[in-house]
Design a protein around this motif. Sequence first.
Motif, mmCIF file in Angstrom:
data_model
loop_
_atom_site.group_PDB
_atom_site.id
_atom_site.type_symbol
_atom_site.label_atom_id
_atom_site.label_comp_id
_atom_site.label_asym_id
_atom_site.label_seq_id
_atom_site.Cartn_x
_atom_site.Cartn_y
_atom_site.Cartn_z
ATOM 1 N N VAL A 1 22.642 24.073 -9.043
ATOM 2 C CA VAL A 1 23.177 23.327 -10.009
ATOM 3 C C VAL A 1 23.491 23.981 -11.566
ATOM 4 O O VAL A 1 23.131 25.049 -11.636
ATOM 5 C CB VAL A 1 22.108 22.246 -10.355
ATOM 6 C CG1 VAL A 1 20.903 22.758 -11.144
ATOM 7 C CG2 VAL A 1 22.794 20.825 -11.422
ATOM 8 N N GLU A 2 24.283 23.449 -12.406
ATOM 9 C CA GLU A 2 24.729 24.452 -13.335
ATOM 10 C C GLU A 2 23.650 24.398 -14.499
ATOM 11 O O GLU A 2 23.684 25.688 -14.996
ATOM 12 C CB GLU A 2 25.901 23.783 -14.007
ATOM 13 C CG GLU A 2 25.917 22.433 -14.554
ATOM 14 C CD GLU A 2 26.348 21.293 -13.476
ATOM 15 O OE1 GLU A 2 26.894 20.189 -13.835
ATOM 16 O OE2 GLU A 2 26.110 21.849 -12.216
ATOM 17 N N SER A 3 22.659 23.666 -14.466
ATOM 18 C CA SER A 3 21.623 23.696 -15.461
ATOM 19 C C SER A 3 20.523 22.666 -15.223
ATOM 20 O O SER A 3 20.736 21.516 -14.449
ATOM 21 C CB SER A 3 22.115 23.524 -17.048
ATOM 22 O OG SER A 3 22.568 22.191 -17.105
ATOM 23 N N GLY A 4 19.319 22.968 -15.759
ATOM 24 C CA GLY A 4 18.366 21.913 -15.581
ATOM 25 C C GLY A 4 16.809 22.710 -15.566
ATOM 26 O O GLY A 4 16.657 23.549 -14.489
ATOM 27 N N GLU A 5 15.877 22.103 -15.865
ATOM 28 C CA GLU A 5 14.561 22.483 -16.013
ATOM 29 C C GLU A 5 13.609 21.338 -15.747
ATOM 30 O O GLU A 5 13.937 20.306 -16.293
ATOM 31 C CB GLU A 5 13.977 23.428 -16.923
ATOM 32 C CG GLU A 5 14.612 24.793 -16.814
ATOM 33 C CD GLU A 5 14.344 25.668 -18.401
ATOM 34 O OE1 GLU A 5 13.391 25.058 -18.913
ATOM 35 O OE2 GLU A 5 15.125 26.634 -18.460
ATOM 36 N N GLU B 1 17.595 21.040 -7.172
ATOM 37 C CA GLU B 1 16.558 20.927 -6.443
ATOM 38 C C GLU B 1 15.743 22.343 -6.559
ATOM 39 O O GLU B 1 16.304 23.098 -7.152
ATOM 40 C CB GLU B 1 16.965 21.042 -5.004
ATOM 41 C CG GLU B 1 17.800 21.837 -4.484
ATOM 42 C CD GLU B 1 18.421 21.814 -3.014
ATOM 43 O OE1 GLU B 1 18.183 20.438 -2.413
ATOM 44 O OE2 GLU B 1 19.146 22.602 -2.555
ATOM 45 N N ALA B 2 14.420 22.290 -6.092
ATOM 46 C CA ALA B 2 13.457 23.295 -6.187
ATOM 47 C C ALA B 2 12.388 23.145 -5.319
ATOM 48 O O ALA B 2 12.271 22.019 -4.732
ATOM 49 C CB ALA B 2 12.952 23.443 -7.736
ATOM 50 N N GLY C 1 12.245 16.674 -17.992
ATOM 51 C CA GLY C 1 13.207 17.548 -17.792
ATOM 52 C C GLY C 1 13.883 18.140 -19.025
ATOM 53 O O GLY C 1 13.913 17.459 -19.994
ATOM 54 N N ARG C 2 14.573 19.071 -18.638
ATOM 55 C CA ARG C 2 15.367 19.617 -20.069
ATOM 56 C C ARG C 2 16.689 20.029 -19.599
ATOM 57 O O ARG C 2 16.865 20.812 -18.606
ATOM 58 C CB ARG C 2 14.555 20.933 -20.432
ATOM 59 C CG ARG C 2 13.343 20.891 -21.207
ATOM 60 C CD ARG C 2 12.552 21.712 -21.911
ATOM 61 N NE ARG C 2 12.541 22.858 -20.706
ATOM 62 C CZ ARG C 2 11.399 22.978 -19.973
ATOM 63 N NH1 ARG C 2 10.338 22.023 -20.004
ATOM 64 N NH2 ARG C 2 11.245 23.998 -19.249
ATOM 65 N N ASN C 3 17.572 19.981 -20.606
ATOM 66 C CA ASN C 3 19.026 20.426 -20.295
ATOM 67 C C ASN C 3 19.643 20.118 -18.750
ATOM 68 O O ASN C 3 20.030 20.978 -18.152
ATOM 69 C CB ASN C 3 19.008 21.777 -20.522
ATOM 70 C CG ASN C 3 20.477 22.414 -20.464
ATOM 71 O OD1 ASN C 3 21.402 21.496 -21.219
ATOM 72 N ND2 ASN C 3 20.577 23.666 -20.348
ATOM 73 N N LEU C 4 19.523 18.895 -18.238
ATOM 74 C CA LEU C 4 19.757 18.396 -16.979
ATOM 75 C C LEU C 4 21.365 18.263 -17.042
ATOM 76 O O LEU C 4 22.079 18.191 -17.965
ATOM 77 C CB LEU C 4 19.327 16.970 -16.518
ATOM 78 C CG LEU C 4 17.486 17.242 -16.717
ATOM 79 C CD1 LEU C 4 17.251 15.825 -15.947
ATOM 80 C CD2 LEU C 4 17.152 18.149 -15.706
ATOM 81 N N ALA C 5 21.931 18.297 -15.768
ATOM 82 C CA ALA C 5 23.379 18.383 -15.628
ATOM 83 C C ALA C 5 23.975 16.765 -15.815
ATOM 84 O O ALA C 5 23.349 15.931 -15.575
ATOM 85 C CB ALA C 5 23.543 18.942 -14.268
#
Length: 319
Positions: free
Chosen positions: A305-309, A244-245, A174-178
């Motif tokens: 969500v505000e951020s996250g990949e 989520e996705a 994961g990258r730059n999660l909330a």
Amino acid sequence: MSGISSNKRRLRDLLVKSENRVCADCGSPDPKWASANIGVFICLKCCGVHRSLGAHISKVLSVTMDEWSDDEIDGIIDIGGNASANSIYEAYFPDGISKPGPDASHDQRARFIRAKYERQEFLKPSLRIKSAPKGSSLQTSLSRKAMDTVRSSSSHIEGALEIIGMVIVKVLKGRNLAVRDMLSSDPYVILTLGNEKVQTTSIRSNLNPIWNEVLTLSVPQDSGPIKLEVYDYDTFSADDIMGEAEIDIQPMIASAMAFGDPTMFSDMQIGKWFKSNDNALIEDSSVNIVDGKVKQEISLKLQNVESGEVDLEIEWIAN
């Protein structure tokens, strides 16, 4: 790490026994899956039926890809594998009943496996688990001390969907999660397809976690997308959602079915899932044949969500 290596050795030593080198239910050679609580090694096609029974009846694990706990290893070793388990679950075959063979249809497998494990029709009558009210569970020792079969109900589930294959999902990172705790989060990933749900471990205090965990999901006919959710693990309160996705697996399945046996082809691109405003893709995701396997690398931007990949690699295995 030494514990994991030791478990894999113990499992491998059990698998090489002659009775465990064929599927316990249909006799197909070289089974790569197992029901940890029942204590049998099974093939991919029978594995799909076992998964449809639910983990309360048959907890399915990959022999090569999943990590087994000490208790799971101890349990299947105590049972002894296919010969010991089948001496219990196949103790009495009524007239006109026979085991399916390696080339049996899905319906033939489903009928036999449900009769064998769910309804326990071939056990000695004294060992059968009596029906219980819905929502409750009962256990019985069927042979050795570890052969505990847990069931929530004795009702037969009709109209089970045909399993057309498996999706093996490697949750990479994961990258730059909330942020959901004071300064960080303890993220883990849940994947859901139909009634089946699997999840990764939680990575403590990390907004850029590296999981590198392999999860497997059965794919029923006409299945929808895989739902991906990221949560923050909390010890004393409900876990917080971190985005989520959805993963559309139809481009991969359609491409794989169009080409047939992937081992017949050199490495090549065979399809693509295109980025659009209607999906969470960060960029187009190509479907490729790599070393005789159908694979796809996917990068998703988490929604709501505000951020996250999240980065994934998925592989398709047809029944």
